[in-house]
Design an enzyme around this catalytic site. Structure first.
Site, PDB file in Angstrom:
ATOM      1  N   GLU A  14       8.450   0.097  -6.821  1.00  0.00           N
ATOM      2  CA  GLU A  14       7.801  -0.094  -6.185  1.00  0.00           C
ATOM      3  C   GLU A  14       8.320  -1.657  -5.108  1.00  0.00           C
ATOM      4  O   GLU A  14       8.771  -2.003  -6.317  1.00  0.00           O
ATOM      5  CB  GLU A  14       6.403  -0.405  -6.668  1.00  0.00           C
ATOM      6  CG  GLU A  14       5.241  -0.954  -5.190  1.00  0.00           C
ATOM      7  CD  GLU A  14       3.483  -1.145  -4.851  1.00  0.00           C
ATOM      8  OE1 GLU A  14       3.238  -1.774  -3.250  1.00  0.00           O
ATOM      9  OE2 GLU A  14       3.584  -1.566  -6.565  1.00  0.00           O
ATOM     10  N   GLU A  21      -5.057  -3.423 -12.226  1.00  0.00           N
ATOM     11  CA  GLU A  21      -3.583  -2.278 -12.653  1.00  0.00           C
ATOM     12  C   GLU A  21      -4.083  -0.987 -12.716  1.00  0.00           C
ATOM     13  O   GLU A  21      -4.028  -0.155 -12.233  1.00  0.00           O
ATOM     14  CB  GLU A  21      -2.553  -2.788 -13.202  1.00  0.00           C
ATOM     15  CG  GLU A  21      -1.498  -4.288 -12.612  1.00  0.00           C
ATOM     16  CD  GLU A  21      -1.090  -4.174 -11.528  1.00  0.00           C
ATOM     17  OE1 GLU A  21      -1.166  -3.318 -10.932  1.00  0.00           O
ATOM     18  OE2 GLU A  21      -1.182  -5.001 -11.027  1.00  0.00           O
ATOM     19  N   GLU A  31      -3.435  -2.614  -1.812  1.00  0.00           N
ATOM     20  CA  GLU A  31      -3.944  -4.520  -2.680  1.00  0.00           C
ATOM     21  C   GLU A  31      -5.356  -4.839  -2.221  1.00  0.00           C
ATOM     22  O   GLU A  31      -5.794  -5.162  -2.901  1.00  0.00           O
ATOM     23  CB  GLU A  31      -2.903  -5.140  -2.357  1.00  0.00           C
ATOM     24  CG  GLU A  31      -1.930  -4.325  -2.919  1.00  0.00           C
ATOM     25  CD  GLU A  31      -1.382  -3.341  -4.118  1.00  0.00           C
ATOM     26  OE1 GLU A  31      -2.307  -4.684  -5.118  1.00  0.00           O
ATOM     27  OE2 GLU A  31      -0.718  -3.492  -4.296  1.00  0.00           O
ATOM     28  N   GLY A  54       3.967  -9.424 -11.529  1.00  0.00           N
ATOM     29  CA  GLY A  54       2.401 -10.160 -12.179  1.00  0.00           C
ATOM     30  C   GLY A  54       2.385  -8.288 -13.179  1.00  0.00           C
ATOM     31  O   GLY A  54       3.439  -8.371 -14.408  1.00  0.00           O
ATOM     32  N   ALA A  55       2.648  -6.690 -11.838  1.00  0.00           N
ATOM     33  CA  ALA A  55       2.474  -6.041 -13.046  1.00  0.00           C
ATOM     34  C   ALA A  55       2.143  -5.170 -12.256  1.00  0.00           C
ATOM     35  O   ALA A  55       3.002  -5.024 -10.402  1.00  0.00           O
ATOM     36  CB  ALA A  55       0.671  -6.112 -13.523  1.00  0.00           C
TER      37      ALA A  55
END
Length: 868
Positions: A120, A297, A319, A260-261
């Site tokens: 992504e 997540e 998001e 971050g993830a």
């Protein structure tokens, strides 16, 4: 620039001419020459016979169609166009990539000794030539082949379906994901790890295997992540009625990661910062961050994976919604008031600053050059506030009905922000036509409120005006639909029931015009209004509160957020007046009544310690800077320091008593214990500025049995410029130099060092054995902390801070443009400073603009800043 990057526009969206229903990938992993074979089932959707695939930074080895070699194609730096496509067919593409040399950390790369991917937003095109767009959803089958001794774990999306031995000591594993997904959700990891295993039984009785993979020796630091994952799965079933849909859920912690993830289906790749924790290595903030990011997540499995976004302009669809969900998760598990305060600090600080910068954009942008530049606080955090406003307008029950309808309509598809709003509207019957402007209008609305009390008629009127100033991307603004939450109090602190036109009304006013007046009846005495409760809309509130009214609300408001907010407004009044005093050569002054108001909060036995800690925390320098068109860096810093010192002196007895009363013999991560440590360490941050501060801070460091108290002591020594700072820093470095993640806290303290020699110290720190500019975490911790968290030294009039930033950004432009693009943001706001500083910053921006190889990530930001 060799080629001027071209902008893309949301209005130009077109559905693909071809799609791919199934993709079978085979990875033959080697450090420098990994071969990727991609077999796609291609479906023709239009009359076009040319298939245009995205691709970059790899070698094309072969193209086949229906098993026959195909040579009718054109290859460029950005893609592959295959001509004379025979309609529906099987397309085979063989590529070769070099993971070891991939410093951009997009596509397939090496993180330490492991292979890892990050796709992504547009990283999959660095793996194979493909329709790398979120509205092409395919079922992925992935076979991973690698050396068995070096890479015993071979992981990808979905469920493990086959495995076996290969020649020359290699082995293979095949994974199959039954859920169609876009390429950005693809993941692959190969390495040798320690594994923490558990399982979860869903509400329908399905057993899900849970596995967390960490570097060797870190297994004792994965337990909190596992607990957080199980809590996330349980919460999503209870609050949103959403159940996990695969047989296995895996998390892998890697050291080299730009984000971050990442929520890749069934295989989440995480920055190790958001997985690894124990009491000796992680602070309370780290523990809470892990809980939130693990939740975020996991929640993407439905709000992002099962329903993805049609195009990247719709990023906030997944998001903003998922941030709202992870905020609610943290609030339900912990303190709702404290979580709300921390979320609002982000909005009022860096997000409002983003709205006022050259990079201002709506939560659903209309134009983009580099999509990575829109992974912003506006899309994420302001996006979550837009979802929260809908929740406020609809209520929990209708909001959940809207979520159910949204999934019924769009499960397994690529949707738009409009699809989500329509589902909410249709399920609730609430008209959201005007509300949709929040998706397309940039900037921060300013809401100015005036009031009038009519003693004779016993009425109280609130006149509310809204204005959104022009931004670089939009000159014309329209009135927004603003849910404006209020409460009225009588002089005894009792809530006055709201009544209009003889009818009882709720607390949320629907503000839809540029100016509106709301008249409340049967108000028997002049009330004190509590306005914008819970920060019910992301706006700047202006109301001429008196000190007495704010002190009253700090004591009597029933809503804890409103109490905190009153304290923040009281501080803001004195910060602003004292900045003006300092600029005119005067002294910093705080009224005794203000000190007493904070003393009252500090001594309250009815408030949570965590909440009291938030009330006593001053707004940051960056937040205060956002209040001004022209920022006086030194005056703001001086005022914030003097207010801290004044409160420390006036409240020293109370601060000291509470500090000692909250000492804990054992460390736990219960929320009550976290709150007590938070208050104790806030007390220490004040006491560090008193005569006994040196002794107190040193003693806490020496006696600490957990990382929270250790870092708190070091931070106090840092910010108060105590003599013990250097000995504490040296001791910590000697103890933890072997662990980069733990050293990140130390690097941050070096970056925020208020010493006049800070920049030289930072340059020397870059030679530390634990530092590497190739590692995003290290770079963000040291250099990012200096640029964003050390305003006085970064903005030193010598311009050395700006020149240092320019040098670092130029270096990262070639190796990792994503990290460079994040670091440049403080330079983009150069017009907020004096002419001398503006010239020095502009010099660096012009230097970057002149680079022949300026990355798209930086090109977009640099040009917008210079055009502003």
């Amino acid at each position: 620039m060799a080629h001027t990057p071209q902008a893309k526009y949301r209005k130009d969206y077109q559905a693909p001419s071809f799609t791919i229903s199934d993709l079978e990938l085979t990875f033959n992993l080697f450090d420098k020459e990994t071969t990727v074979t991609a077999v796609s089932t291609v479906k023709q959707l239009s009359d076009s016979t040319s298939l245009v695939l995205d691709g970059e930074s790899m070698s094309l080895k072969e193209v086949q169609i229906n098993g026959e070699v195909w040579s009718d194609y054109q290859l460029t730096d950005t893609g592959l166009t295959i001509n004379a496509m025979p309609g529906d067919c099987e397309l085979t593409i063989v590529t070769q990539v070099n993971p070891e040399e991939n410093s951009a950390l997009e596509g397939l790369y090496k993180s330490g000794g492991a292979f890892c991917t990050q796709c992504e937003a547009e990283g999959f095109r660095r793996i194979t030539y493909y329709l790398d767009r979120p509205d092409v959803l395919a079922k992925f089958t992935t076979t991973v082949i690698a050396d068995k001794n070096e890479y015993p774990y071979l992981l990808s999306n979905g469920n493990r379906v086959e495995e076996g031995e290969a020649e020359s000591g290699r082995h293979w594993v095949k994974w199959q994901d039954p859920h169609p997904k876009p390429a950005y959700l693809f993941a692959l990891v190969a390495g040798d790890f320690d594994v923490l295993r558990d399982d979860y039984v869903t509400k329908s009785g399905r057993k899900v295997d849970l596995e967390i993979f960490v570097d060797k020796g870190n297994l004792d630091r994965a337990n909190h992540a596992m607990v957080s994952l199980i809590n996330s799965m349980k919460w999503d079933e209870e609050r949103f009625n959403l159940e996990y849909d695969l047989d296995i859920y895996m998390i892998v912690a890697v050291d080299f990661f730009n984000m971050g993830a990442m929520e890749n289906k069934g295989l989440n790749v995480f920055n190790s910062k958001y997985v690894l924790a124990n009491d000796q290595t992680a602070t309370d903030t780290d523990y809470l961050g892990i809980e939130a990011v693990i939740g975020h997540e996991y929640f993407h499995n439905w709000t992002g994976n099962r329903v993805t976004c049609r195009d990247w302009f719709q990023l906030s669809l997944k998001e903003g919604l998922t941030v709202f969900r992870d905020q609610e998760f943290s609030s339900d598990l912990g303190s709702r008031a404290v979580n709300r305060i921390n979320n609002v600090r982000i909005i009022r600080g860096p997000q409002f600053a983003e709205d006022a910068s050259p990079m201002s954009h709506p939560i659903r942008p209309d134009k983009v050059i580099e999509m990575n530049n829109f992974y912003t606080l506006t899309v994420y955090e302001k996006g979550s506030e837009v979802i929260r406003m809908m929740h406020t307008l609809l209520g929990e029950k209708a909001f959940q009905q809207g979520m159910t309808l949204y999934f019924e309509r769009h499960d397994g598809t690529a949707a738009t922000c409009e699809d989500f709003v329509s589902a909410m509207e249709d399920a609730s019957g609430v008209d959201l036509k005007q509300f949709r402007l929040w998706y397309s209008q940039s900037g921060t609305p300013k809401v100015t409120v005036s009031s009038e009390y009519n003693q004779d008629e016993k009425t109280y009127s609130l006149t509310i005006m809204q204005l959104t100033s022009p931004t670089l991307d939009q000159k014309e603004k329209q009135p927004l639909h603003i849910p404006f939450d209020i409460e009225l109090y009588d002089q005894l602190g009792h809530v006055i029931p709201l009544q209009c036109n003889g009818l009882k009304v709720g607390n949320v006013l629907n503000v839809t015009q540029e100016q509106e007046t709301f008249v409340f009846e049967n108000v028997t005495s002049k009330p004190v209004p509590s306005l914008l409760r819970e920060f019910s809309a992301p706006v700047i509130l202006e109301y001429d509160y008196s000190d007495d009214e704010l002190i009253f609300l700090m004591s009597h408001a029933q809503n804890e957020f409103a109490r905190w907010d009153a304290g923040q407004m009281l501080l803001a009044k004195y910060i602003k007046s004292n900045v003006a005093n300092v600029q005119n050569g005067g002294a910093v002054n705080i009224e005794a009544t203000v000190v007493d108001a904070f003393r009252g909060v500090l001594l309250s036995d009815k408030l949570e310690p965590a909440f009291i800690a938030e009330v006593l925390s001053l707004p940051s320098h960056n937040e205060v800077s956002g209040w001004y068109e022209a920022v006086d860096v030194d005056a703001i810093a001086d005022v914030l320091k003097q207010i801290k010192v004044t409160l420390a002196k006036e409240l020293s007895d109370e601060l000291s008593a509470i500090y000692y009363s909250l000492n804990q013999s054992e460390y736990t991560i219960e929320h009550s214990a976290i709150g007590q440590r938070a208050l104790r360490n806030v007390c220490l941050s004040y006491l560090a500025h008193t005569d006994g501060g040196e002794t107190l801070v040193s003693a806490q460091y020496e006696n600490s049995n957990n990382m929270t108290d250790t870092i708190a002591a070091m931070n106090c020594a840092n910010m108060a410029k105590l003599k013990c700072r250097e000995s504490l820093m040296e001791d910590y470095s000697n103890k933890w130099s072997h662990d980069g993640l733990v050293m990140d806290k130390w690097f941050t303290l070096q970056g925020t060092n208020p010493s006049s020699d800070a920049l030289n110290i930072i340059k020397k720190t870059m030679d530390h054995s634990a530092f590497s500019i190739k590692n995003p975490n290290r770079t963000r911790s040291l250099i990012g902390a200096f640029l964003n968290g050390n305003p006085v030294q970064f903005h030193d009039k010598s311009g050395e801070g700006y020149r240092f930033a320019g040098e670092i950004i130029r270096e990262l432009n070639s190796s990792n443009p994503q990290v460079a693009s994040r670091l440049i943001d403080p330079l983009l706001k150069y017009r907020k400073y004096d002419a001398e500083r503006q010239a020095l910053i502009k010099e660096q921006l012009e230097s970057l603009k002149s680079l022949d190889n300026l990355a798209k990530d930086l090109y977009e930001k640099v040009n917008k800043a210079l055009e502003s």
